[in-house]
Design a protein around this motif. Structure first.
Motif, PDB file in Angstrom:
ATOM      1  N   HIS A 124       0.843  -1.116   0.102  1.00 53.70           N
ATOM      2  CA  HIS A 124       0.023  -0.040   0.038  1.00 53.70           C
ATOM      3  C   HIS A 124       0.914   1.105  -0.132  1.00 53.70           C
ATOM      4  CE1 HIS A 124       0.740   0.641   4.302  1.00 53.70           C
ATOM      5  NE2 HIS A 124       0.680  -0.566   4.290  1.00 53.70           N
ATOM      6  N   HIS A 125       0.275   2.267  -0.726  1.00 47.60           N
ATOM      7  CA  HIS A 125       0.828   3.719  -0.651  1.00 47.60           C
ATOM      8  C   HIS A 125       2.143   3.846  -1.320  1.00 47.60           C
ATOM      9  CE1 HIS A 125      -2.498   3.668   2.173  1.00 47.60           C
ATOM     10  NE2 HIS A 125      -2.606   4.874   1.749  1.00 47.60           N
ATOM     11  N   THR A 126       2.606   2.687  -2.128  1.00 50.19           N
ATOM     12  CA  THR A 126       3.858   2.933  -2.894  1.00 50.19           C
ATOM     13  C   THR A 126       3.835   3.514  -4.296  1.00 50.19           C
ATOM     14  OG1 THR A 126       5.290   1.229  -1.349  1.00 50.19           O
ATOM     15  CG2 THR A 126       5.512   1.268  -4.119  1.00 50.19           C
ATOM     16  N   LYS A 127       4.776   4.272  -4.714  1.00 52.45           N
ATOM     17  CA  LYS A 127       4.549   4.962  -6.157  1.00 52.45           C
ATOM     18  C   LYS A 127       5.882   4.372  -6.744  1.00 52.45           C
ATOM     19  CE  LYS A 127       2.654   9.341  -4.055  1.00 52.45           C
ATOM     20  NZ  LYS A 127       2.822  10.711  -3.831  1.00 52.45           N
ATOM     21  N   VAL A 128       5.421   3.900  -8.001  1.00 52.46           N
ATOM     22  CA  VAL A 128       6.364   3.549  -8.991  1.00 52.46           C
ATOM     23  C   VAL A 128       6.448   4.437 -10.267  1.00 52.46           C
ATOM     24  CG1 VAL A 128       7.042   1.755 -10.237  1.00 52.46           C
ATOM     25  CG2 VAL A 128       5.827   1.171  -8.354  1.00 52.46           C
ATOM     26  N   GLY A 129       7.720   5.019 -10.502  1.00 55.23           N
ATOM     27  CA  GLY A 129       7.980   6.195 -11.582  1.00 55.23           C
ATOM     28  C   GLY A 129       7.678   5.570 -12.639  1.00 55.23           C
ATOM     29  N   LYS A 130       7.795   6.613 -13.818  1.00 56.05           N
ATOM     30  CA  LYS A 130       7.687   6.072 -15.121  1.00 56.05           C
ATOM     31  C   LYS A 130       8.487   5.149 -15.713  1.00 56.05           C
ATOM     32  CE  LYS A 130       5.423  10.335 -16.970  1.00 56.05           C
ATOM     33  NZ  LYS A 130       5.421  11.412 -17.945  1.00 56.05           N
ATOM     34  N   ALA A 131       8.035   4.172 -16.399  1.00 54.23           N
ATOM     35  CA  ALA A 131       9.031   3.400 -17.253  1.00 54.23           C
ATOM     36  C   ALA A 131       9.988   2.449 -16.211  1.00 54.23           C
ATOM     37  CB  ALA A 131       9.885   4.188 -18.322  1.00 54.23           C
ATOM     38  N   CYS A 132       9.336   2.056 -15.100  1.00 54.05           N
ATOM     39  CA  CYS A 132       9.913   1.049 -14.295  1.00 54.05           C
ATOM     40  C   CYS A 132       9.769  -0.422 -14.818  1.00 54.05           C
ATOM     41  CB  CYS A 132       9.852   1.196 -12.992  1.00 54.05           C
ATOM     42  SG  CYS A 132      10.188   2.582 -12.195  1.00 54.05           S
ATOM     43  N   LEU A 133      10.780  -1.406 -14.522  1.00 55.92           N
ATOM     44  CA  LEU A 133      10.363  -2.893 -14.877  1.00 55.92           C
ATOM     45  C   LEU A 133      10.914  -3.377 -13.355  1.00 55.92           C
ATOM     46  CD1 LEU A 133      11.261  -4.803 -17.707  1.00 55.92           C
ATOM     47  CD2 LEU A 133      11.070  -5.914 -15.613  1.00 55.92           C
ATOM     48  N   ILE A 134       9.451  -4.076 -13.002  1.00 60.35           N
ATOM     49  CA  ILE A 134       9.403  -4.751 -11.634  1.00 60.35           C
ATOM     50  C   ILE A 134       9.480  -6.420 -12.161  1.00 60.35           C
ATOM     51  CG2 ILE A 134       8.510  -5.199  -9.398  1.00 60.35           C
ATOM     52  CD1 ILE A 134       7.891  -2.700  -9.390  1.00 60.35           C
TER      53      ILE A 134
ATOM     54  N   ALA B  94       5.726  -1.261   1.747  1.00 56.42           N
ATOM     55  CA  ALA B  94       4.727  -0.182   1.736  1.00 56.42           C
ATOM     56  C   ALA B  94       5.387   1.354   1.911  1.00 56.42           C
ATOM     57  CB  ALA B  94       3.612  -0.246   3.061  1.00 56.42           C
ATOM     58  N   SER B  95       4.552   2.351   0.993  1.00 61.20           N
ATOM     59  CA  SER B  95       5.047   3.705   1.385  1.00 61.20           C
ATOM     60  C   SER B  95       6.385   4.019   0.945  1.00 61.20           C
ATOM     61  CB  SER B  95       4.862   4.287   2.762  1.00 61.20           C
ATOM     62  OG  SER B  95       3.645   4.058   2.965  1.00 61.20           O
ATOM     63  N   ILE B  96       6.947   3.207  -0.293  1.00 60.90           N
ATOM     64  CA  ILE B  96       8.110   3.482  -1.028  1.00 60.90           C
ATOM     65  C   ILE B  96       8.131   4.300  -2.055  1.00 60.90           C
ATOM     66  CG2 ILE B  96      10.136   2.246  -1.985  1.00 60.90           C
ATOM     67  CD1 ILE B  96       9.313  -0.133   0.079  1.00 60.90           C
ATOM     68  N   ASN B  97       8.905   5.332  -2.470  1.00 67.12           N
ATOM     69  CA  ASN B  97       8.899   5.864  -3.647  1.00 67.12           C
ATOM     70  C   ASN B  97      10.058   5.271  -4.351  1.00 67.12           C
ATOM     71  OD1 ASN B  97       8.277   8.152  -5.538  1.00 67.12           O
ATOM     72  ND2 ASN B  97      10.127   8.984  -5.025  1.00 67.12           N
ATOM     73  N   ILE B  98       9.591   4.657  -5.715  1.00 68.51           N
ATOM     74  CA  ILE B  98      10.626   4.206  -6.669  1.00 68.51           C
ATOM     75  C   ILE B  98      10.590   5.200  -7.938  1.00 68.51           C
ATOM     76  CG2 ILE B  98      11.157   2.375  -8.327  1.00 68.51           C
ATOM     77  CD1 ILE B  98       9.579   0.455  -6.223  1.00 68.51           C
ATOM     78  N   GLU B  99      11.635   5.758  -8.067  1.00 69.53           N
ATOM     79  CA  GLU B  99      11.658   6.827  -9.275  1.00 69.53           C
ATOM     80  C   GLU B  99      11.777   6.209 -10.394  1.00 69.53           C
ATOM     81  OE1 GLU B  99      14.709   9.833  -8.478  1.00 69.53           O
ATOM     82  OE2 GLU B  99      14.328   9.968  -6.270  1.00 69.53           O
ATOM     83  N   GLU B 100      12.013   7.087 -11.402  1.00 69.96           N
ATOM     84  CA  GLU B 100      11.476   6.542 -12.836  1.00 69.96           C
ATOM     85  C   GLU B 100      12.737   5.622 -13.433  1.00 69.96           C
ATOM     86  OE1 GLU B 100      13.336  10.624 -15.006  1.00 69.96           O
ATOM     87  OE2 GLU B 100      11.146  10.092 -15.075  1.00 69.96           O
ATOM     88  N   ARG B 101      12.587   4.842 -14.206  1.00 68.63           N
ATOM     89  CA  ARG B 101      13.243   3.959 -15.040  1.00 68.63           C
ATOM     90  C   ARG B 101      14.169   3.089 -14.099  1.00 68.63           C
ATOM     91  NH1 ARG B 101      13.522   8.693 -17.379  1.00 68.63           N
ATOM     92  NH2 ARG B 101      15.619   8.958 -16.426  1.00 68.63           N
ATOM     93  N   CYS B 102      13.666   2.582 -13.073  1.00 66.97           N
ATOM     94  CA  CYS B 102      14.399   1.494 -12.151  1.00 66.97           C
ATOM     95  C   CYS B 102      14.021   0.068 -12.807  1.00 66.97           C
ATOM     96  CB  CYS B 102      13.828   1.533 -10.554  1.00 66.97           C
ATOM     97  SG  CYS B 102      14.598   3.092 -10.029  1.00 66.97           S
ATOM     98  N   PHE B 103      15.107  -0.899 -12.523  1.00 72.02           N
ATOM     99  CA  PHE B 103      14.879  -2.137 -13.012  1.00 72.02           C
ATOM    100  C   PHE B 103      15.160  -3.041 -11.460  1.00 72.02           C
ATOM    101  CE2 PHE B 103      16.376  -6.402 -13.665  1.00 72.02           C
ATOM    102  CZ  PHE B 103      15.668  -6.607 -14.769  1.00 72.02           C
ATOM    103  N   ILE B 104      13.871  -3.787 -11.171  1.00 76.51           N
ATOM    104  CA  ILE B 104      13.938  -4.495  -9.783  1.00 76.51           C
ATOM    105  C   ILE B 104      13.781  -6.134 -10.207  1.00 76.51           C
ATOM    106  CG2 ILE B 104      12.640  -4.814  -7.734  1.00 76.51           C
ATOM    107  CD1 ILE B 104      13.526  -1.880  -8.311  1.00 76.51           C
ATOM    108  N   GLY B 105      14.889  -6.677 -10.181  1.00 79.97           N
ATOM    109  CA  GLY B 105      15.203  -7.864 -10.330  1.00 79.97           C
ATOM    110  C   GLY B 105      14.459  -9.066  -9.790  1.00 79.97           C
TER     111      GLY B 105
END
Length: 214
Positions: A138-148, A156-167
């Motif tokens: 809940h309440h997490t934000k995933v930025g533009k053009a990421c790949l999870i 919860a409540s994490i800010n992932i900025e744009e274009r991150c790759f989460i393996g």
């Protein structure tokens, strides 16, 4: 053009994945585009590679729908922004087995695969890919053009900025505040603290391996 007709950019293996997802959702695939000349004219799952997307003019993009089946975050973002600039459409595709909170916000050109769970007030920004069996709390934000990637878990409540790759199979625990833009988290990593932008992290706990483009 029908609301359920679409072209796919990227005639590789991920193009086939997106082909199946689109068909499950009732889309008709009209053709593929790919920059590799060796693929021009071949059939992918019964649909032809029509040409290079880079050779289309603005009028050929206008009012058409496109899926961009490219894993590279920057390339995917640039292509989708170009499509939108010239009046093309980038529909979001959400697998019917995904569980999406009614309070979640999903941008345009977002691809959410099977058995994903998106919790309360999560925000998924434009052009992001969420692979199968991902959980975003809940309440997490995933930025533009990421790949999870598959089986990743995001607290919860994490800010992932744009274009991150989460393996694959990685975990970002609740209590982390921010993952910087253009950062890669390696498969199976466990992230216990904020991560800098433009870096590669791996391990348990995750440690910085290198700075990108250094």
């Amino acid at each position: 053009m029908s609301k359920k007709e679409v072209y796919i950019i990227g005639a590789g293996t991920y193009g086939e994945v997106m082909h199946e997802l689109a068909e499950i959702l009732g889309y008709k695939i009209l053709g593929y585009y790919d920059e590799n000349e060796e693929k021009l004219g071949i059939d992918i799952m019964g649909v032809k590679v029509l040409g290079k997307f880079s050779e289309l003019n603005c009028s050929e993009i206008f009012d058409r729908q496109y899926i961009v089946a490219i894993g590279n975050n920057l390339i995917r973002q640039n292509l989708m922004q170009l499509i939108n600039k010239y009046g093309g459409k980038t529909p979001s595709l959400i697998h019917p087995t995904a569980v999406i909170s009614p309070s979640a916000e999903i941008g345009k050109g977002v691809y959410i695969h099977a058995n994903t769970n998106i919790w309360t007030k999560v925000k998924i920004s434009d052009y992001t890919i969420i692979s199968p069996n991902v959980v975003i709390a809940h309440h997490t934000k995933v930025g533009k053009a990421c790949l999870i990637s598959t089986l990743a878990g995001v607290g919860a409540s994490i800010n992932i900025e744009e274009r991150c790759f989460i393996g694959m199979g990685s975990t970002i625990v609740t209590g982390v505040n921010n993952i910087g833009k253009d950062t890669t988290v390696g498969a199976g990593a466990v992230v216990l603290k904020d991560l800098d932008s433009e870096c590669v992290y791996a391990g348990v706990p995750a440690k910085k391996l290198r700075k990108l483009n250094a």
